[in-house]
Design a protein around this motif. Sequence first.
Motif, PDB file in Angstrom:
ATOM      1  N   ARG A 183     -31.482 -15.425 -18.590  1.00  0.00           N
ATOM      2  CA  ARG A 183     -30.421 -14.067 -18.786  1.00  0.00           C
ATOM      3  C   ARG A 183     -29.987 -13.839 -17.091  1.00  0.00           C
ATOM      4  NH1 ARG A 183     -33.722 -10.553 -22.104  1.00  0.00           N
ATOM      5  NH2 ARG A 183     -35.460 -11.313 -20.454  1.00  0.00           N
ATOM      6  N   SER A 184     -30.760 -14.461 -16.054  1.00  0.00           N
ATOM      7  CA  SER A 184     -30.568 -14.311 -14.848  1.00  0.00           C
ATOM      8  C   SER A 184     -29.233 -14.805 -14.204  1.00  0.00           C
ATOM      9  CB  SER A 184     -31.703 -14.708 -14.052  1.00  0.00           C
ATOM     10  OG  SER A 184     -31.901 -16.083 -13.843  1.00  0.00           O
ATOM     11  N   HIS A 185     -28.706 -14.344 -13.102  1.00  0.00           N
ATOM     12  CA  HIS A 185     -27.475 -14.715 -12.598  1.00  0.00           C
ATOM     13  C   HIS A 185     -27.512 -16.033 -11.909  1.00  0.00           C
ATOM     14  CE1 HIS A 185     -25.488 -10.932 -12.822  1.00  0.00           C
ATOM     15  NE2 HIS A 185     -26.377 -10.459 -12.241  1.00  0.00           N
ATOM     16  N   LYS A 186     -28.839 -16.498 -11.588  1.00  0.00           N
ATOM     17  CA  LYS A 186     -29.063 -17.813 -11.135  1.00  0.00           C
ATOM     18  C   LYS A 186     -28.794 -18.838 -11.991  1.00  0.00           C
ATOM     19  CE  LYS A 186     -33.769 -17.349 -10.415  1.00  0.00           C
ATOM     20  NZ  LYS A 186     -33.910 -16.368 -11.280  1.00  0.00           N
ATOM     21  N   GLY A 211     -22.917 -18.636  -5.082  1.00  0.00           N
ATOM     22  CA  GLY A 211     -22.403 -17.632  -6.195  1.00  0.00           C
ATOM     23  C   GLY A 211     -20.876 -18.035  -6.574  1.00  0.00           C
ATOM     24  N   TYR A 212     -20.486 -17.486  -7.384  1.00  0.00           N
ATOM     25  CA  TYR A 212     -18.939 -17.617  -8.074  1.00  0.00           C
ATOM     26  C   TYR A 212     -17.862 -17.483  -6.958  1.00  0.00           C
ATOM     27  CZ  TYR A 212     -20.441 -17.576 -12.932  1.00  0.00           C
ATOM     28  OH  TYR A 212     -20.992 -17.961 -14.194  1.00  0.00           O
ATOM     29  N   GLU A 245     -25.912 -18.946 -14.460  1.00  0.00           N
ATOM     30  CA  GLU A 245     -24.704 -19.357 -14.532  1.00  0.00           C
ATOM     31  C   GLU A 245     -24.355 -19.621 -13.076  1.00  0.00           C
ATOM     32  OE1 GLU A 245     -22.704 -19.294 -16.866  1.00  0.00           O
ATOM     33  OE2 GLU A 245     -24.498 -18.480 -18.158  1.00  0.00           O
ATOM     34  N   GLU A 246     -24.914 -19.577 -12.138  1.00  0.00           N
ATOM     35  CA  GLU A 246     -24.428 -20.045 -10.705  1.00  0.00           C
ATOM     36  C   GLU A 246     -24.903 -21.557 -10.659  1.00  0.00           C
ATOM     37  OE1 GLU A 246     -25.369 -15.799  -8.359  1.00  0.00           O
ATOM     38  OE2 GLU A 246     -26.752 -17.413  -7.875  1.00  0.00           O
ATOM     39  N   SER A 298     -26.507 -17.044  -2.612  1.00  0.00           N
ATOM     40  CA  SER A 298     -27.105 -16.142  -3.404  1.00  0.00           C
ATOM     41  C   SER A 298     -28.650 -16.539  -3.242  1.00  0.00           C
ATOM     42  CB  SER A 298     -26.776 -16.168  -4.816  1.00  0.00           C
ATOM     43  OG  SER A 298     -27.326 -15.185  -5.652  1.00  0.00           O
ATOM     44  N   ASN A 323     -32.841  -7.501 -19.656  1.00  0.00           N
ATOM     45  CA  ASN A 323     -32.162  -8.477 -18.986  1.00  0.00           C
ATOM     46  C   ASN A 323     -32.755  -8.369 -17.346  1.00  0.00           C
ATOM     47  OD1 ASN A 323     -30.930  -9.506 -21.134  1.00  0.00           O
ATOM     48  ND2 ASN A 323     -28.890  -8.903 -20.003  1.00  0.00           N
ATOM     49  N   GLY A 338     -32.673  -7.586 -13.653  1.00  0.00           N
ATOM     50  CA  GLY A 338     -31.846  -6.555 -12.685  1.00  0.00           C
ATOM     51  C   GLY A 338     -31.699  -5.261 -13.267  1.00  0.00           C
TER      52      GLY A 338
END
Length: 198
Positions: free
Chosen positions: A63-66, A34-35, A68-69, A40, A130, A132
Motif C-alpha cells: 500500500r506504500s507509494h513506492k 515519482g509520478y 505505484e512508483e 522519491s 496504510n 503514512g
Amino acid sequence: MGTVTAPWKQLLLNALESNSHLKHSSFFQLATVGYNGRPSNRTVVFRGFQENSDSFQINTDSRSHKIEELKHCPFAEICWYFTDSWEQFRIGGRIDVIDGSNPDTLKIQQREKSWFASSVKSRLQYLGPNPGLPFISEQLNEETSLDPSAGPVGAFCLLVLDPDQVVFPVFLYLSSFMIDISWAVIRIMIFSFPLESQ
C-alpha cells in the motif's frame, strides 16, 4: 545472474561484516522515480540476497507509494553508507515487485520465504493502517493477532532489485594537527552490466 558472483558483491559483504556490530548497517536508502519525475527516497532494510544471485531483497507494504512508483518506472537506486569503514555503495537497477497476485509460482514461493524469514513483530506492521497514516503501535498489538505459521498477508510485498550498475567510492579520512579534518575521494570503482533485452 546465475551462480557467478559479481566482483562488487564481495566488497559489499566485507563492508557488512566489518560494520555488523552497528544495527543501522542493514539499513539503506532506496530512491525511486515519482509520478512527477522527481526522486522519491526512503530508508529500507536489507533482507539479503536472492538465492544464487546478486539481486537484493527488500520487504515492503504493497500500500506504500513506492509500489505505484515502481509500477510506473521500475528503475531504482540504493545508496548504502557504512559509517565505521567509510564505504558507500550506489547500486542501480530494475526492481521486480512481487505481491500476492504475481502469476509466477517461483516468485510467490520467494515472497513466502521472505515472509517467514521476518520476525513476527515485523510481520505485524502489514496488518496496520496504510503507510503514512499515524497509529499507536501498542494499539496495534492489543487489537491485532497474527498466527506465526500463517502465510503472507495481502499487504506484504517483496521487492527484488537486479543490479545493472554499482558505484563504489572509497573515502579516506584525512586529519592533521595543522589542517582541518576533511574528506577525500581516493578511488572510485564502477561496475556496469549490459541491460538484458526485454
